[in-house]
Design an enzyme around this catalytic site. Sequence first.
Site, short mmCIF file in Angstrom:
data_model
loop_
_atom_site.label_atom_id
_atom_site.label_comp_id
_atom_site.label_asym_id
_atom_site.label_seq_id
_atom_site.Cartn_x
_atom_site.Cartn_y
_atom_site.Cartn_z
N ASP A 158 -9.65 30.61 5.80
CA ASP A 158 -9.50 32.09 5.92
C ASP A 158 -9.24 32.69 4.42
OD1 ASP A 158 -9.38 34.45 6.73
OD2 ASP A 158 -8.08 34.29 8.41
N ASP A 215 -13.53 41.48 11.61
CA ASP A 215 -13.05 40.79 12.94
C ASP A 215 -13.66 41.60 14.12
OD1 ASP A 215 -11.77 39.04 11.43
OD2 ASP A 215 -9.78 39.64 11.81
#
Length: 404
Positions: A158, A215
Amino acid sequence: MMHLVVLAIATFLKLSSGLDNGLALTPPMGWLSWERFRCNTDCKDYPDICIGEKLYMDMADRLVADGYKEVGYEYVHIDDCWMAEERDNKTGRLVADPARFPRGMKALADYIHSKGLKLAIYEDFGSKTCAGYPGSEFYLMTDANTFAEWGIDMLKFDTCNNNHDDLNYGFPAMEIFLNNTGRPILFSCEWPHALPTPDYAAVRKSCNMWRVYRDVEDSWDTVTDIINFYAQNKEWFSNYTGPGGWADPDMLVVGDFGLSDSQQKAQMAMWAMFSAPLLMSVELRNIDPRAKALLQNKNVIAINQDPLGNQAIKIYQFPGTQVSVWLKRLFAEGSFALAFLNINGGGGFTPCQTTLFFLGLRNTNGYNVTEIFENVPFGIYKPTDKFLVNVFPSSIVFLKAVPL
């Protein structure tokens, strides 16, 4: 300063011309915990749904017992919040939370592997993960070696809590460290969607899959927003998808709370059209049978796993409507998948008349067209024959055209 350190490491190791780990020749398939289970670390009050070893062992059991493994889902994917709050103070290594993973990550990997499955894990390039757990900054090689020793098969990396100027150096360096372990570890990168103008050629060289946008949430609005991003195809990122490397629109939310049946079919079909990784995030121990059947639909999965690995592009929008047409070239010579997607949220069906010739299919002998979900005949059409599709709101018509 961080990017100078990483650049020096990469230069010393002599960056190779591209990622060559032999993995992800078709889009990865599996189950990922984040959307459904997020960062629930309360295993005392919620032992069945907390981020702990029981959850991942249970999901591995379900993948095997309920037919998911048989149709291609093989990764059990741990997301954020699995770690202890601090690294080991002697070795500097990451440690799984001892209360929630009492046998450690190596034992969990062994259990997953005993089921014929693979274990994926989450880390972050920054000083901390998005949820505030220890990140990999200054520990890239240590963490790569730790993951290999544990038996990890995929790393999701990430981009929280770091200087984003460092991403273009850090991700290639982590790819080198993973490859140098000698263990095949699929590298899943969050790299592109953290930058305003990603260098997809560089991303493709270092990553097996890469997030391109926001997301996903358990809502039709976010699903259609992601689809609209793919429609824009900025920087022609579709050109970089293919065996060994895949653009990732994020998880499937089929079987959760936010989508209707028709919307779930639309997400599943569009992710197949995109050649996207198929990572379910759903409670497999209590899933609606219709959602289960959709996730295991072999006809749809075959479009997703087509060995050519083409990413569909939007080729037409019917004027005055919210119906778009998407085209995906398939491995079988002259064959295509077609999707008529209606993101309109109300009213009746939208009638859409067109020809295969107009959509780019030119085989003069014609095409045998079938509906993909049920694998039933749709018709035999010459390229110039007109045909009609009625596309209901928040729905999709999903077709395959095979030349005669």
